[in-house]
Design a protein around this motif. Structure first.
Motif, PDB file in Angstrom:
ATOM      1  N   GLY A   1       0.829  -1.204   0.000  1.00 26.53           N
ATOM      2  CA  GLY A   1       0.000   0.000   0.000  1.00 26.53           C
ATOM      3  C   GLY A   1       0.863   1.252   0.000  1.00 26.53           C
ATOM      4  N   PHE A   2       1.932   1.202   0.781  1.00 31.87           N
ATOM      5  CA  PHE A   2       2.875   2.319   0.800  1.00 31.87           C
ATOM      6  C   PHE A   2       3.546   2.478  -0.558  1.00 31.87           C
ATOM      7  CE2 PHE A   2       7.279   3.796   1.248  1.00 31.87           C
ATOM      8  CZ  PHE A   2       7.055   5.060   1.775  1.00 31.87           C
ATOM      9  N   ILE A   3       3.883   1.357  -1.220  1.00 30.45           N
ATOM     10  CA  ILE A   3       4.520   1.417  -2.541  1.00 30.45           C
ATOM     11  C   ILE A   3       3.575   2.054  -3.554  1.00 30.45           C
ATOM     12  CG2 ILE A   3       5.445   0.057  -4.452  1.00 30.45           C
ATOM     13  CD1 ILE A   3       6.451  -1.972  -2.413  1.00 30.45           C
ATOM     14  N   TYR A   4       2.306   1.645  -3.527  1.00 25.42           N
ATOM     15  CA  TYR A   4       1.320   2.255  -4.428  1.00 25.42           C
ATOM     16  C   TYR A   4       1.236   3.760  -4.185  1.00 25.42           C
ATOM     17  CZ  TYR A   4      -0.758  -2.017  -6.376  1.00 25.42           C
ATOM     18  OH  TYR A   4      -0.984  -3.173  -7.066  1.00 25.42           O
ATOM     19  N   TRP A   5       1.166   4.129  -2.909  1.00 30.83           N
ATOM     20  CA  TRP A   5       1.074   5.557  -2.576  1.00 30.83           C
ATOM     21  C   TRP A   5       2.299   6.300  -3.087  1.00 30.83           C
ATOM     22  CZ3 TRP A   5       4.570   8.374   0.318  1.00 30.83           C
ATOM     23  CH2 TRP A   5       4.211   9.718   0.550  1.00 30.83           C
ATOM     24  N   PHE A   6       3.491   5.716  -2.927  1.00 26.39           N
ATOM     25  CA  PHE A   6       4.719   6.365  -3.356  1.00 26.39           C
ATOM     26  C   PHE A   6       4.749   6.527  -4.873  1.00 26.39           C
ATOM     27  CE2 PHE A   6       9.292   6.336  -4.443  1.00 26.39           C
ATOM     28  CZ  PHE A   6       9.688   7.464  -3.734  1.00 26.39           C
ATOM     29  N   MET A   7       4.330   5.490  -5.606  1.00 26.86           N
ATOM     30  CA  MET A   7       4.310   5.580  -7.072  1.00 26.86           C
ATOM     31  C   MET A   7       3.347   6.672  -7.531  1.00 26.86           C
ATOM     32  SD  MET A   7       4.627   1.722  -8.653  1.00 26.86           S
ATOM     33  CE  MET A   7       3.022   1.214  -8.069  1.00 26.86           C
ATOM     34  N   VAL A   8       2.166   6.701  -6.920  1.00 24.96           N
ATOM     35  CA  VAL A   8       1.175   7.718  -7.289  1.00 24.96           C
ATOM     36  C   VAL A   8       1.682   9.108  -6.926  1.00 24.96           C
ATOM     37  CG1 VAL A   8      -1.138   8.611  -6.770  1.00 24.96           C
ATOM     38  CG2 VAL A   8      -0.805   6.174  -7.181  1.00 24.96           C
ATOM     39  N   TYR A   9       2.362   9.226  -5.793  1.00 26.95           N
ATOM     40  CA  TYR A   9       2.915  10.515  -5.375  1.00 26.95           C
ATOM     41  C   TYR A   9       3.938  11.020  -6.390  1.00 26.95           C
ATOM     42  CZ  TYR A   9       5.534  13.975  -2.705  1.00 26.95           C
ATOM     43  OH  TYR A   9       6.159  15.127  -2.301  1.00 26.95           O
ATOM     44  N   ILE A  10       4.838  10.117  -6.822  1.00 27.97           N
ATOM     45  CA  ILE A  10       5.858  10.499  -7.816  1.00 27.97           C
ATOM     46  C   ILE A  10       5.201  10.924  -9.125  1.00 27.97           C
ATOM     47  CG2 ILE A  10       7.767   9.666  -9.235  1.00 27.97           C
ATOM     48  CD1 ILE A  10       8.526  10.185  -6.332  1.00 27.97           C
ATOM     49  N   LEU A  11       4.223  10.138  -9.583  1.00 30.58           N
ATOM     50  CA  LEU A  11       3.528  10.471 -10.828  1.00 30.58           C
ATOM     51  C   LEU A  11       2.770  11.787 -10.711  1.00 30.58           C
ATOM     52  CD1 LEU A  11       2.130   6.951 -11.803  1.00 30.58           C
ATOM     53  CD2 LEU A  11       3.972   8.203 -12.935  1.00 30.58           C
ATOM     54  N   THR A  12       2.190  12.035  -9.538  1.00 31.65           N
ATOM     55  CA  THR A  12       1.472  13.297  -9.311  1.00 31.65           C
ATOM     56  C   THR A  12       2.420  14.479  -9.385  1.00 31.65           C
ATOM     57  OG1 THR A  12      -0.146  12.177  -7.886  1.00 31.65           O
ATOM     58  CG2 THR A  12      -0.004  14.575  -7.716  1.00 31.65           C
ATOM     59  N   GLN A  13       3.614  14.340  -8.776  1.00 30.36           N
ATOM     60  CA  GLN A  13       4.590  15.417  -8.817  1.00 30.36           C
ATOM     61  C   GLN A  13       5.089  15.662 -10.240  1.00 30.36           C
ATOM     62  OE1 GLN A  13       5.129  17.355  -6.113  1.00 30.36           O
ATOM     63  NE2 GLN A  13       3.552  16.003  -5.278  1.00 30.36           N
ATOM     64  N   ILE A  14       5.278  14.571 -11.002  1.00 32.13           N
ATOM     65  CA  ILE A  14       5.675  14.714 -12.410  1.00 32.13           C
ATOM     66  C   ILE A  14       4.584  15.457 -13.176  1.00 32.13           C
ATOM     67  CG2 ILE A  14       6.131  13.462 -14.556  1.00 32.13           C
ATOM     68  CD1 ILE A  14       7.419  11.267 -12.865  1.00 32.13           C
ATOM     69  N   GLY A  15       3.325  15.090 -12.904  1.00 27.81           N
ATOM     70  CA  GLY A  15       2.200  15.759 -13.556  1.00 27.81           C
ATOM     71  C   GLY A  15       2.158  17.245 -13.242  1.00 27.81           C
ATOM     72  N   LYS A  16       2.461  17.609 -12.002  1.00 29.48           N
ATOM     73  CA  LYS A  16       2.463  19.022 -11.619  1.00 29.48           C
ATOM     74  C   LYS A  16       3.580  19.782 -12.334  1.00 29.48           C
ATOM     75  CE  LYS A  16       0.386  18.506  -7.033  1.00 29.48           C
ATOM     76  NZ  LYS A  16       0.588  18.633  -5.562  1.00 29.48           N
ATOM     77  N   VAL A  17       4.740  19.135 -12.451  1.00 32.52           N
ATOM     78  CA  VAL A  17       5.856  19.772 -13.152  1.00 32.52           C
ATOM     79  C   VAL A  17       5.511  19.992 -14.623  1.00 32.52           C
ATOM     80  CG1 VAL A  17       8.233  19.443 -13.948  1.00 32.52           C
ATOM     81  CG2 VAL A  17       7.619  18.880 -11.591  1.00 32.52           C
ATOM     82  N   VAL A  18       4.920  18.963 -15.250  1.00 29.64           N
ATOM     83  CA  VAL A  18       4.527  19.072 -16.658  1.00 29.64           C
ATOM     84  C   VAL A  18       3.507  20.182 -16.836  1.00 29.64           C
ATOM     85  CG1 VAL A  18       3.334  17.893 -18.543  1.00 29.64           C
ATOM     86  CG2 VAL A  18       5.041  16.663 -17.201  1.00 29.64           C
ATOM     87  N   GLU A  19       2.511  20.218 -15.945  1.00 31.62           N
ATOM     88  CA  GLU A  19       1.472  21.249 -16.046  1.00 31.62           C
ATOM     89  C   GLU A  19       2.051  22.642 -15.866  1.00 31.62           C
ATOM     90  OE1 GLU A  19      -2.958  22.175 -14.141  1.00 31.62           O
ATOM     91  OE2 GLU A  19      -1.757  20.505 -13.400  1.00 31.62           O
ATOM     92  N   ARG A  20       2.996  22.792 -14.928  1.00 30.76           N
ATOM     93  CA  ARG A  20       3.614  24.093 -14.689  1.00 30.76           C
ATOM     94  C   ARG A  20       4.418  24.553 -15.898  1.00 30.76           C
ATOM     95  NH1 ARG A  20       5.138  23.041 -10.007  1.00 30.76           N
ATOM     96  NH2 ARG A  20       7.240  22.257 -10.428  1.00 30.76           N
ATOM     97  N   ARG A  21       5.132  23.627 -16.513  1.00 29.20           N
ATOM     98  CA  ARG A  21       5.920  23.980 -17.704  1.00 29.20           C
ATOM     99  C   ARG A  21       5.019  24.307 -18.882  1.00 29.20           C
ATOM    100  NH1 ARG A  21      11.216  19.943 -17.854  1.00 29.20           N
ATOM    101  NH2 ARG A  21      12.171  20.722 -15.917  1.00 29.20           N
ATOM    102  N   MET A  22       3.878  23.618 -18.961  1.00 27.97           N
ATOM    103  CA  MET A  22       2.944  23.908 -20.042  1.00 27.97           C
ATOM    104  C   MET A  22       2.380  25.329 -19.919  1.00 27.97           C
ATOM    105  SD  MET A  22       2.947  21.169 -21.858  1.00 27.97           S
ATOM    106  CE  MET A  22       1.516  21.298 -22.874  1.00 27.97           C
ATOM    107  N   ARG A  23       2.096  25.716 -18.682  1.00 25.87           N
ATOM    108  CA  ARG A  23       1.581  27.083 -18.449  1.00 25.87           C
ATOM    109  C   ARG A  23       2.651  28.120 -18.756  1.00 25.87           C
ATOM    110  NH1 ARG A  23      -0.884  25.020 -13.553  1.00 25.87           N
ATOM    111  NH2 ARG A  23       0.837  25.948 -12.393  1.00 25.87           N
ATOM    112  N   GLN A  24       3.913  27.834 -18.414  1.00 23.68           N
ATOM    113  CA  GLN A  24       4.982  28.779 -18.661  1.00 23.68           C
ATOM    114  C   GLN A  24       5.276  28.963 -20.155  1.00 23.68           C
ATOM    115  OE1 GLN A  24       8.218  27.184 -16.362  1.00 23.68           O
ATOM    116  NE2 GLN A  24       7.450  27.984 -14.413  1.00 23.68           N
ATOM    117  N   SER A  25       4.999  27.895 -20.931  1.00 24.61           N
ATOM    118  CA  SER A  25       5.283  27.946 -22.369  1.00 24.61           C
ATOM    119  C   SER A  25       4.188  28.654 -23.152  1.00 24.61           C
ATOM    120  CB  SER A  25       5.468  26.533 -22.917  1.00 24.61           C
ATOM    121  OG  SER A  25       4.282  25.781 -22.796  1.00 24.61           O
ATOM    122  N   ASP A  26       3.032  28.923 -22.503  1.00 26.63           N
ATOM    123  CA  ASP A  26       1.929  29.594 -23.213  1.00 26.63           C
ATOM    124  C   ASP A  26       2.265  31.069 -23.478  1.00 26.63           C
ATOM    125  OD1 ASP A  26       0.459  27.310 -23.250  1.00 26.63           O
ATOM    126  OD2 ASP A  26      -0.646  27.749 -21.410  1.00 26.63           O
TER     127      ASP A  26
END
Length: 219
Positions: free
Chosen positions: A194-219
């Protein structure tokens, strides 16, 4: 509380192998889902009634039935009809990929429709073909806008991947069940994965936030 995490220590490498096993089929599923979802999205916005209807029926069927039902139909029912003994790995990819395509198609369709209509009109005025317009003009902009939503779909697939344990695929959840059955202790291995699932989702969520932030900066 009768807890003893030291008993699962010898099984930790076995359970950790489930990370790669899980991400392998989830990654393949999202590729299948994206490619098929793109085709379905284009069918939904076309003027060809048959293709539009077919895409809508597909989406309704896969969004309106449980994913676990689709998985079990592919793994248990398809061999009964075809005589082909499909593997758990391929069943997982097909079930998750086909299911994901239904959701991805709606995401991409919304992204295409969100592109300024004026760009389509300008391309048509310049004599650009429909295929070239979609590939070079519309889809790149649409994908840029929907990338965060696609990332969320990847995160959702990662969490729902535990369902494949019902067909014996050795993902994280199945490995935790095997360890629990071997030790006659279920809480410790289940909490660990359960902790491993949470950690994987946390990492993917942080990657998603970085991608979204860069997308906004490129507009």
């Amino acid at each position: 509380m009768n807890l003893d995490f030291s008993q699962i220590v010898p099984y930790i490498p076995f359970m950790l192998e489930g990370i790669w096993v899980t991400l392998k089929f989830v990654s393949m599923s999202i590729v299948v889902g994206f490619l098929l979802g793109t085709i379905l999205a284009l069918c939904k916005i076309t003027n060809v009634t048959f293709l539009k209807g077919l895409a809508n029926v597909y989406t309704s069927a896969f969004r309106g039935t449980p994913l676990i039902l689709q998985l079990m139909i592919i793994y248990f029912a398809v061999p009964q009809l075809t005589g082909y003994d499909i593997s758990a790995y391929l069943s997982a990819i097909l079930a998750f990929g086909l299911n994901s395509a239904a959701y991805v198609s709606e995401i991409i369709r919304a992204g295409i429709l969100a592109v300024d209509r004026g760009q389509t009109e300008a391309a048509e005025a310049l004599g650009v073909s429909y295929k070239q317009m979609m590939v070079d003009i519309i889809l790149p902009q649409a994908i840029k806008n929907i990338l965060p939503a696609l990332m969320n779909e990847f995160i959702t697939l990662t969490k729902e991947s535990a369902i494949v344990s019902v067909i014996g695929y050795l993902d994280l959840m199945r490995r935790a069940q095997i360890v629990g059955a071997d030790l006659y202790r279920n809480f410790e291995p289940l909490l660990f994965v359960g902790f491993i699932y949470w950690f994987m989702v946390y990492i993917l969520t942080q990657i998603g936030k970085v991608v979204e932030r860069r997308m906004r900066q490129s507009d």
